[in-house]
Design a protein around this motif. Structure first.
Motif, PDB file in Angstrom:
ATOM      1  N   PRO A  43       1.528  -0.928   0.437  1.00 17.47           N
ATOM      2  CA  PRO A  43      -0.191   0.194   0.388  1.00 17.47           C
ATOM      3  C   PRO A  43       1.047   1.480  -0.193  1.00 17.47           C
ATOM      4  O   PRO A  43       1.990   1.229   0.101  1.00 17.47           O
ATOM      5  CB  PRO A  43      -0.649  -0.350   0.740  1.00 17.47           C
ATOM      6  N   ALA A  44       0.260   2.071  -0.295  1.00 16.41           N
ATOM      7  CA  ALA A  44       1.087   3.482  -0.622  1.00 16.41           C
ATOM      8  C   ALA A  44       0.443   4.901  -0.681  1.00 16.41           C
ATOM      9  O   ALA A  44      -1.168   4.251  -0.411  1.00 16.41           O
ATOM     10  CB  ALA A  44       1.587   3.953  -2.471  1.00 16.41           C
ATOM     11  N   GLU A  51       4.296   1.785   3.311  1.00 14.93           N
ATOM     12  CA  GLU A  51       5.052   2.563   4.556  1.00 14.93           C
ATOM     13  C   GLU A  51       6.330   2.236   4.762  1.00 14.93           C
ATOM     14  O   GLU A  51       7.092   2.848   5.860  1.00 14.93           O
ATOM     15  CB  GLU A  51       3.817   0.952   5.543  1.00 14.93           C
ATOM     16  N   SER A  52       7.299   1.284   4.114  1.00 15.50           N
ATOM     17  CA  SER A  52       8.214   1.141   5.016  1.00 15.50           C
ATOM     18  C   SER A  52       9.324   2.240   3.969  1.00 15.50           C
ATOM     19  O   SER A  52      10.401   2.375   4.188  1.00 15.50           O
ATOM     20  CB  SER A  52       8.768   0.208   3.998  1.00 15.50           C
ATOM     21  N   GLY A  53       8.581   3.569   3.024  1.00 13.92           N
ATOM     22  CA  GLY A  53       9.232   3.964   2.742  1.00 13.92           C
ATOM     23  C   GLY A  53       9.796   4.916   1.370  1.00 13.92           C
ATOM     24  O   GLY A  53      10.587   5.242   1.339  1.00 13.92           O
ATOM     25  N   GLY A 106      -1.029   9.770   4.845  1.00 13.14           N
ATOM     26  CA  GLY A 106       0.663   9.338   4.814  1.00 13.14           C
ATOM     27  C   GLY A 106       0.925   8.627   5.554  1.00 13.14           C
ATOM     28  O   GLY A 106       2.024   8.644   5.481  1.00 13.14           O
ATOM     29  N   SER A 107      -0.493   9.124   6.745  1.00 13.07           N
ATOM     30  CA  SER A 107       0.707   8.515   7.962  1.00 13.07           C
ATOM     31  C   SER A 107       0.118   6.592   8.066  1.00 13.07           C
ATOM     32  O   SER A 107       1.282   6.027   8.860  1.00 13.07           O
ATOM     33  CB  SER A 107       0.091   8.560   9.501  1.00 13.07           C
TER      34      SER A 107
END
Length: 154
Positions: free
Chosen positions: A55-56, A68-70, A113-114
């Motif tokens: 997911p983005a 989520e991992s950046g 974005g969190s």
């Protein structure tokens, strides 16, 4: 007859990040399909992302689409948006029906974005680009507005 750009997931195609769909079960969709008015697209897939995929979310502060991992997926989202615009220009499309809350297709709300399921007012990458070029974007939540607009153009 006006063509309509539509998110593939709304047509029941399993192209979302979780390899699922969000089929929009509305009689007008079937009618438009019979009329061959719909031009389907998934900006994320056409932009080069696999299905399934992490997911983005759009981080508006950074102006980037991140997992989520950046991992930065902004380029893929931008590519998909540009291809969606090119498809609209090719078919002279003035209206789009896209999936709400998506970092590509959201038209009123997107996640903040969190990755905490927090919605904010905003629009996805594809929606923003289409609107910048004069294409009206609706979602499954505003489909009745699109129906009304199109019925006035007949």
């Amino acid at each position: 007859m006006e063509k309509i750009l539509i998110s593939r997931c709304l047509l029941g195609e399993p192209v979302r990040y979780d390899a699922k769909s969000k089929a929009l079960n509305h009689q007008i969709i079937r009618h438009w399909q019979q009329q061959q008015r719909l031009v389907p697209i998934c900006p994320e897939v056409i932009g080069g992302l696999p299905t399934p995929r992490p997911p983005a979310e759009l981080n508006q502060r950074l102006n980037k689409v991140l997992t989520e991992s950046g991992d930065d997926k902004t380029a893929e989202f931008a590519s998909g948006a540009n291809q969606a615009l090119a498809l609209c220009q090719k078919h002279q499309i003035k209206y789009a029906l896209l999936k709400e809350r998506s970092p590509s297709c959201g038209s009123t709300f997107i996640y903040d974005g969190s990755f905490k399921q927090q919605l904010i007012s905003g629009q996805g990458i594809t929606t923003a680009l289409l609107r910048k070029h004069g294409i009206a974007v609706y979602s499954e939540e505003t489909i009745e507005q699109l129906i009304n607009v199109l019925s006035q153009e007949i």
